[in-house]
Design a protein around this motif. Structure first.
Motif, mmCIF file in Angstrom:
data_model
loop_
_atom_site.group_PDB
_atom_site.id
_atom_site.type_symbol
_atom_site.label_atom_id
_atom_site.label_comp_id
_atom_site.label_asym_id
_atom_site.label_seq_id
_atom_site.Cartn_x
_atom_site.Cartn_y
_atom_site.Cartn_z
ATOM 1 N N PRO A 1 0.832 -1.206 0.000
ATOM 2 C CA PRO A 1 0.000 0.000 0.000
ATOM 3 C C PRO A 1 0.869 1.259 0.000
ATOM 4 N N ALA A 2 0.363 2.314 -0.634
ATOM 5 C CA ALA A 2 1.057 3.598 -0.582
ATOM 6 C C ALA A 2 0.683 4.304 0.728
ATOM 7 N N LEU A 3 1.468 5.326 1.072
ATOM 8 C CA LEU A 3 1.176 6.123 2.262
ATOM 9 C C LEU A 3 0.754 7.522 1.827
ATOM 10 N N TYR A 4 -0.348 7.999 2.404
ATOM 11 C CA TYR A 4 -0.812 9.360 2.122
ATOM 12 C C TYR A 4 -0.566 10.220 3.351
ATOM 13 N N PHE A 5 0.111 11.367 3.137
ATOM 14 C CA PHE A 5 0.386 12.295 4.228
ATOM 15 C C PHE A 5 -0.512 13.510 4.090
ATOM 16 N N ASN A 6 -1.334 13.746 5.108
ATOM 17 C CA ASN A 6 -2.198 14.910 5.169
ATOM 18 C C ASN A 6 -1.443 16.018 5.897
ATOM 19 N N ALA A 7 -1.018 17.033 5.130
ATOM 20 C CA ALA A 7 -0.171 18.080 5.702
ATOM 21 C C ALA A 7 -0.899 18.907 6.757
ATOM 22 N N LYS A 8 -2.180 19.167 6.537
ATOM 23 C CA LYS A 8 -2.940 19.993 7.473
ATOM 24 C C LYS A 8 -3.075 19.301 8.819
ATOM 25 N N GLU A 9 -3.355 17.997 8.793
ATOM 26 C CA GLU A 9 -3.562 17.257 10.040
ATOM 27 C C GLU A 9 -2.288 16.570 10.539
ATOM 28 N N GLN A 10 -1.235 16.565 9.692
ATOM 29 C CA GLN A 10 0.039 15.922 10.048
ATOM 30 C C GLN A 10 -0.161 14.448 10.385
ATOM 31 N N THR A 11 -0.954 13.772 9.548
ATOM 32 C CA THR A 11 -1.244 12.364 9.788
ATOM 33 C C THR A 11 -0.991 11.541 8.523
ATOM 34 N N PHE A 12 -0.788 10.240 8.731
ATOM 35 C CA PHE A 12 -0.585 9.307 7.624
ATOM 36 C C PHE A 12 -1.744 8.323 7.558
ATOM 37 N N SER A 13 -2.054 7.871 6.345
ATOM 38 C CA SER A 13 -3.029 6.809 6.158
ATOM 39 C C SER A 13 -2.611 5.971 4.959
ATOM 40 N N GLU A 14 -3.024 4.700 4.953
ATOM 41 C CA GLU A 14 -2.653 3.800 3.861
ATOM 42 C C GLU A 14 -3.616 3.934 2.693
ATOM 43 N N LEU A 15 -3.042 3.855 1.470
ATOM 44 C CA LEU A 15 -3.839 3.810 0.252
ATOM 45 C C LEU A 15 -3.732 2.391 -0.295
ATOM 46 N N SER A 16 -4.704 1.565 0.020
ATOM 47 C CA SER A 16 -4.677 0.176 -0.426
ATOM 48 C C SER A 16 -5.838 -0.081 -1.380
ATOM 49 N N ALA A 17 -5.640 -1.028 -2.290
ATOM 50 C CA ALA A 17 -6.684 -1.414 -3.236
ATOM 51 C C ALA A 17 -6.533 -2.905 -3.530
ATOM 52 N N LYS A 18 -7.659 -3.566 -3.789
ATOM 53 C CA LYS A 18 -7.635 -5.004 -4.011
ATOM 54 C C LYS A 18 -7.219 -5.342 -5.439
ATOM 55 N N GLY A 19 -6.448 -6.426 -5.573
ATOM 56 C CA GLY A 19 -6.050 -6.874 -6.905
ATOM 57 C C GLY A 19 -4.993 -7.956 -6.842
#
Length: 333
Positions: free
Chosen positions: A225-243
């Motif tokens: 999965p890729a990592l998404y960084f939200n600059a405003k909230e200073q948080t990370f979340s995973e970008l996952s997709a099935k395949g």
């Protein structure tokens, strides 16, 4: 056994036993070249020495002559082992030459052009653990869009390079096609399924940034999965997709998802050589990667990628256990 060489050697040995001088020893050392020129085996050299000594000092004890016979047998096996070793070295040198050529071909054939898209900062780094890289990056460049494929071939060396050439061949043909992540993976999967051996497995993440609406679309074929960084909230979340992994089945439906990006947000795409970094204490966790990214989150994409590589490489004592690849898409003002 060459008779002439035997007689010459006996005279040199006789002279040395008489004088034991450095000069006569030097003559003997130089004469050893004659053995090489005449292609005389080590065990035959000992036989020459034994026969010469028998003529010069015939009264030696029987045990001495028996020891020479023992040494001759030893040297026969030594000679065989030495020739096998030299043959192995020559084969390794030939393989290394082929690998050098293959690495050069890989670097030339698999080159890709980094996108130059207004509103998007792109940084990336890809380092092989050994000579040839099993990871692959390919960029698609359009007027308002920038796409990137991050692939990982589960194998090394020349077979992996050939698999990557298939991916490049497929991606090259997409320049004027529908480049939605789902469609890209569908096409590449069909190419891989037809062209690549069943023993080779390829994971791939494909993402596309649209500068018109700052939307990042993505799909995954069994990739990290890729990592998404939200600059405003200073948080990370995973970008996952099935395949499924590429090439498993000819007809696979890949899930496509989207992520809106704001200024200074960034997305980190990587291979398992990053996420499975191994230290003396074991594997790192994702929190370690997020911490390192957060330390330099305000810097340009290239500097973020470089920092991540340097710090994770340091944790491994600068010896990569797997190919290391990371690509960063950062939204600019």
């Amino acid at each position: 056994m060459p008779q002439v060489v035997g007689r010459q050697y006996k005279e040199i040995l006789k002279q040395y036993l008489s004088s034991q001088s450095e000069e006569d020893l030097y003559v003997g050392q130089q004469f050893s070249r004659r053995f090489i020129e005449k292609d005389i085996a080590p065990e035959d050299v000992i036989s020459i020495h034994k026969n010469a000594l028998h003529d010069i000092v015939p009264e030696l004890r029987k045990e001495v002559w028996d020891s020479f016979d023992f040494l001759i047998e030893m040297m026969i096996h030594y000679g065989l082992t030495l020739r096998e070793h030299q043959s192995l070295i020559r084969k390794q040198e030939a393989i290394q030459m082929e690998m050098d050529v293959a690495t050069g071909v890989q670097d030339t054939l698999l080159k890709t052009k980094t996108p130059n898209l207004k509103g998007l900062d792109v940084g990336w780094i890809s380092k092989p653990a050994k000579q040839m890289n099993g990871d692959y990056i390919y960029f698609l460049n359009h007027e308002h869009e920038a796409g990137v494929a991050v692939a990982d071939v589960m194998g090394k060396g020349i077979p992996a390079a050939l698999c990557m050439s298939m991916i490049k061949f497929g991606m090259d043909g997409l320049q004027d096609e529908n480049t939605s992540p789902q469609n890209v993976l569908n096409i590449i999967n069909r190419i891989v399924e037809k062209s690549v051996d069943n023993s080779m497995f390829i994971s791939m993440f494909y993402g596309m940034f649209d500068a018109r609406d700052s939307m990042f679309s993505y799909a995954s074929a069994g990739h990290e999965p890729a990592l998404y960084f939200n600059a405003k909230e200073q948080t990370f979340s995973e970008l996952s997709a099935k395949g499924l992994l590429l090439g498993i089945k000819p007809n696979v439906v890949y899930e496509e998802r989207k992520q809106k990006m704001e200024v200074n947000d960034f997305i980190v795409m990587m291979t398992d050589g990053v996420t499975e970094t191994r230290t003396e204490d074991g594997f790192i966790d994702m929190k370690t990667i997020e911490k390192l990214l957060l330390e330099v989150s305000e810097k340009p994409a290239g500097a973020i990628a470089e920092h991540l590589y340097n710090e994770l490489s340091k944790l491994q004592n600068y010896r990569l256990s797997d190919d290391f690849t990371v690509v960063i898409f950062k939204k600019e003002k």
